[in-house]
Enzyme design. Structure first.
Site, mmCIF file in Angstrom:
data_model
loop_
_atom_site.group_PDB
_atom_site.id
_atom_site.type_symbol
_atom_site.label_atom_id
_atom_site.label_comp_id
_atom_site.label_asym_id
_atom_site.label_seq_id
_atom_site.Cartn_x
_atom_site.Cartn_y
_atom_site.Cartn_z
ATOM 1 N N HIS A 10 0.803 -1.227 0.000
ATOM 2 C CA HIS A 10 0.000 0.000 0.000
ATOM 3 C C HIS A 10 0.843 1.288 0.000
ATOM 4 C CE1 HIS A 10 -3.537 2.434 1.723
ATOM 5 N NE2 HIS A 10 -3.982 1.904 0.610
ATOM 6 N N LYS A 43 3.097 4.494 -1.178
ATOM 7 C CA LYS A 43 3.046 5.432 -2.307
ATOM 8 C C LYS A 43 4.240 6.362 -2.134
ATOM 9 C CE LYS A 43 -1.512 5.152 -0.579
ATOM 10 N NZ LYS A 43 -1.908 3.985 -1.253
ATOM 11 N N ASP A 94 17.296 9.792 -6.848
ATOM 12 C CA ASP A 94 18.767 9.873 -6.710
ATOM 13 C C ASP A 94 19.252 9.523 -5.303
ATOM 14 O OD1 ASP A 94 18.862 10.661 -9.348
ATOM 15 O OD2 ASP A 94 19.099 12.798 -8.920
#
Lengths: 241, 241
Positions: free
Chosen positions: A171, A173, A178
């Site tokens: 779940h 996000k 870099d």
């Protein structure tokens, strides 16, 4: 006696000047250091505006679309942070169907940025998911032919996609740009999340926050190595994940 | 001549000592300041362990449950941060069905902490949602009788619940403790999110990150003021939101 007093005054003033200078230098350095550490929050839904100029900043094309132009929005800021990647983008996202964000990832890929995408296996197969597009751009067969380098570790300038193999939801996000910049929040990489929902994205370079996400990505990436997981290999070879 | 040289040496040494002391003090202060700014990341699923001792830290009861005891987990750390509230807890969460987290909110309420809960209207009505429990503890009728203070602004030691009135998802999952500490991430306040899913929670006192969330909560709280919204009033009076 007079000469001694003058000398003392000079030395005293010198000491004060030195102290003040060092204090100022110290303040300036700490100020610059704290200025350099980016901490930003973006809220959604974002205003809808044209983002063409963000994709072609050096040679802006005239855009005749009906969207407002020259407007800075939460979405345009998010795009700029993603496109700031120069070496790597590690993306760990539950649902990815936003075509503009997909275009941004593909643009980074074309510039030689190494992309790793970890996603939820159920949501990677839903209609409109961009996971298949990214996998295709990365090259499924070439990915398989260099299994030991691309899938088990890391190859420069590639898009490698892995699906979380567990039966529960992956779940997260978040993205790490870099190995330096963390982009995380409630926002899935979908059009609904960007344009309709009330969402947040937090962007930070604070090492105490970035490093744990890098470590967790590394852990999950290893856990979902297809070379170690026959079920995942089968899904990939059938183009399902 | 000898006396002047001694004086110069003393003054010189004094100046150096003063400079070094000030530098040390400055370093110490900046070090303590950076140490004080909490930045922490928690990953889920959390190990399952007994958290009874967190609810009753001053008079720990013997717990005979079958869960492991004395284990520090992501969930126990999250609980401790929530329970650290001494004046206010502003909670903005899409889905809230976790009974242990609900117990934590109710405990804070019993201690006089002012609780504001903003949630998604669709998810507040699903089976197992704790929104009704919190609203009941806050007192629907008393909440209405002091509409001008409780619902339009803020009353001490209350639980006030508001539902986002928009047709889209209020997808945030954040909390602000004492207008000081931000708890945000991908984790909804559900049992599945805590025990099964791969999720993250970011905890920070960094003002550049906390302040925007406080401002956004204030904006949304005002936007969803039932005094300004007849539809919401109707939902509340029917116990649906």
């Amino acid at each position: 006696m007079m000469s001694m007093m003058v000398t003392m005054k000079v030395v005293g003033l010198g000491a004060v000047a030195l102290t003040v200078s060092l204090e100022l230098l110290s303040w300036l350095l700490s100020h610059l250091r704290s200025r350099r550490t980016l901490n930003q929050v973006l809220f959604f839904p974002s205003e809808t505006a044209c983002v063409e100029h963000i994709f072609t900043p050096t040679s802006p094309r005239f855009c005749s679309c009906s969207l407002p132009h020259g407007v800075e929005t939460s979405f345009s800021r998010l795009l700029r942070h993603i496109l700031s990647a120069s070496t790597s983008l590690d993306l760990c996202v539950f649902s990815f169907s936003n075509m503009v964000l997909s275009r941004a990832v593909l643009l980074l890929h074309s510039k030689g940025v190494t992309i790793r995408v970890l996603t939820d296996k159920d949501y990677s197969a839903i209609s409109g998911s961009q996971i298949g597009v990214l996998r295709e751009a990365g090259g499924i067969s070439s990915c398989f032919s260099v299994l030991s380098t691309c899938l088990s570790s890391f190859t420069t300038g590639r898009i490698c996609v892995r699906c979380d193999k567990s039966s529960t939801h992956m779940h997260h996000k978040f993205a790490v740009v870099d190995s330096r910049l963390l982009i995380t929040g409630s926002l899935n990489w979908t059009l609904t999340a960007v344009q309709n929902n009330m969402e947040n994205i937090l962007i930070t370079e604070e090492p105490d926050l970035v490093k744990p996400f890098i470590k967790e990505f590394h852990r999950m990436w290893g856990l979902n190595d297809p070379a170690q997981n026959h079920q995942n290999q089968k899904l990939i070879s059938h183009g399902m994940c």
